[in-house]
Design an enzyme around this catalytic site. Structure first.
Site, mmCIF file in Angstrom:
data_model
loop_
_atom_site.group_PDB
_atom_site.id
_atom_site.type_symbol
_atom_site.label_atom_id
_atom_site.label_comp_id
_atom_site.label_asym_id
_atom_site.label_seq_id
_atom_site.Cartn_x
_atom_site.Cartn_y
_atom_site.Cartn_z
ATOM 1 N N CYS B 77 -28.507 59.101 26.324
ATOM 2 C CA CYS B 77 -28.539 60.424 26.964
ATOM 3 C C CYS B 77 -29.965 60.964 27.020
ATOM 4 O O CYS B 77 -30.804 60.395 27.713
ATOM 5 C CB CYS B 77 -27.572 61.376 26.259
ATOM 6 N N HIS B 176 -22.683 58.807 27.458
ATOM 7 C CA HIS B 176 -22.465 58.739 26.007
ATOM 8 C C HIS B 176 -21.524 57.586 25.659
ATOM 9 O O HIS B 176 -20.309 57.739 25.774
ATOM 10 C CB HIS B 176 -21.867 60.059 25.514
ATOM 11 N N GLU B 178 -20.689 56.533 22.833
ATOM 12 C CA GLU B 178 -19.865 56.911 21.671
ATOM 13 C C GLU B 178 -18.663 57.759 22.067
ATOM 14 O O GLU B 178 -17.777 58.004 21.260
ATOM 15 C CB GLU B 178 -20.739 57.623 20.626
#
Lengths: 251, 194
Positions: B77, B176, B178
């Site tokens: 990011c 992202h 994650e």
């Protein structure tokens, strides 16, 4: 292509989901973490946890819940319910929440939106607006839609956007629980009026309602609770249907 | 597998640590030079604003360390944007690993770009097992331009931008991983296996 988002909402009290759920594959149907994990596996695009605990221990239990969700769930989630200041937001974001949502606190103290957006960035500040039509005019309501305010919904939505909200979660109290479709008109108005995403909430009863809120309602995301919890509309089927109808949906 | 997650003033770092935990890697959040240098992999997370982040990195001389590392390195990011040459966000000079400029989306659609969007033109071992139906989760207002020398996947929003970048041991991703469900886990696993 950016996709339309499907968001299940889980109501939580004292760390447990409150609305009944009948997922047979769940070991513990009252565990919001387990339920969130199942939704993520089924293809939910995000989750919203709405905390309705009303005790002094509230923040502690909520931070514990957020920590457990963040450890388990691999999609973004928003936490709302009784958040009023920068310290609340900091504690929840540090525990692993992606976004927080504020509602009554923003009405009571609009500057809280500015402060939160400046401190943490607009992308994680969702302003939830409960709206109800009174004699042809849409007014903001607080306290779960029970208390009317003098604020008109469209003006208030514009104000919180100017103050730094990153998304609007719009719940129509006229449509909520009726299962007769979302409030497409005001949702479309806000979506055209504002340069931030609108999450529509309240009124989902059939798969067609989701199609309508994404097309006529121009919503960026649609949120629902009971129809998902009770498996009236399974998320995988809903997403297949919307894709067949030509909408941009994450597979 | 020891993974150093660079500690600086970036938001929501916890999610990256939890994702590493889910994948069985031993991740530690640290700003200690020696710990970062001797780790197997380095992750440079990010969420926040470019100029404040660069200032923080410079004050702690982490900017010098980051560009001198030779193990696999992954910017996420804002981490991707900081690895570029320059960001329009407060006219910030960044780390310059990628000679690419970071621009603000023109307001032709809603900005920030929030939600799930798909990867296109994938080419890298980092993206093994994925194709252009792979969706990842984005939240950003600035984007890195496409540079065929370094761009290993693009995404389209308003215009095409660099979804992922690669140069030598440096990898970076605008979305992202994650928070990107199985697709994100595939990318993180591929990174850990580099």
């Amino acid at each position: 292509m950016l996709t339309k988002r499907i968001i299940p909402c889980l109501d939580v009290k004292d760390g447990r989901t409150v609305k009944g759920v009948n997922f047979i594959q769940l070991r513990d149907a009252g565990d919001p973490v387990e339920l969130g994990r199942i939704y993520a596996e089924e293809g939910a695009d995000e989750l919203v946890y709405l905390d309705i605990t009303a005790t002094v221990e509230k923040r502690k239990t909520l931070v514990e819940l957020v920590t457990r969700v963040a450890k388990t769930v691999n999609i973004p989630f928003t936490v709302g319910g009784g958040i009023s200041n920068v310290d609340d937001v900091k504690a929840l974001l540090n525990a692993g929440a992606d976004k927080i949502s504020i509602n009554s606190a923003a009405v009571k103290n609009p500057r809280a939106v500015d402060e939160m957006a400046r401190e943490f960035g607009s992308q994680c500040i969702v302003v939830a607006i409960d709206t109800k039509n009174i004699d042809g005019i849409d007014f903001v309501h607080t306290h779960g839609g029970r208390k009317p305010t003098v604020l008109q919904t469209r003006e208030w939505a514009r104000e919180v956007t100017d103050r730094g909200a990153g998304e609007i979660l719009l719940t129509s109290m006229d449509h909520d629980g009726v299962k007769n479709g979302f409030a497409n008109e005001i949702t479309a108005d806000l979506s055209a009026l504002l340069a931030i995403p609108i999450i529509a909430s309240g009124g989902a009863g059939k798969m067609e309602h989701f199609k309508e809120v994404f097309t006529a309602g121009k919503a960026d995301a649609a949120l629902a609770a009971s129809i998902f919890h009770f498996k009236e509309i399974p998320i995988p089927e809903l997403k297949k249907y919307l894709e067949r109808e030509g909408l941009s949906i994450r597979r | 597998m020891d993974v150093a997650v660079i500690k600086y003033n970036a938001g929501n770092v916890q999610s990256v640590l939890y994702a590493m935990e889910r994948l069985g890697a031993n991740a530690i959040l640290t700003d200690d030079w020696e710990t970062i240098k001797k780790s197997d992999k380095v992750i440079f997370p990010g969420q926040g604003e470019a100029s404040t982040a660069m200032k923080y990195l410079k004050e702690r001389k982490l900017d010098q360390l980051i560009i001198a590392l030779d193990q696999p390195f992954f910017g996420i990011c804002l981490g991707l944007q900081l690895l570029c040459e320059h960001s329009e966000e407060y006219d910030t000079t960044c780390l310059g690993v990628f000679p690419i400029r970071v621009k603000k989306f023109p307001p032709l659609e809603k900005v920030p770009h929030i939600g799930w969007n798909n990867l296109q033109h994938l080419k890298s071992p980092l993206l093994e097992g994925l194709n252009d139906s792979a969706y990842v989760y984005y939240v950003h207002s600035y984007y890195a331009e496409v540079d065929p020398r370094y761009t290993i996947a693009t995404t389209h929003y308003i215009n095409d931008f660099s979804a992922l970048l690669h140069r030598d041991n440096y990898y970076a991703m605008q979305a992202h991983p994650e928070k990107s469900s199985e697709v994100g886990e595939t990318i993180l696993t591929n990174f850990l296996n580099l």
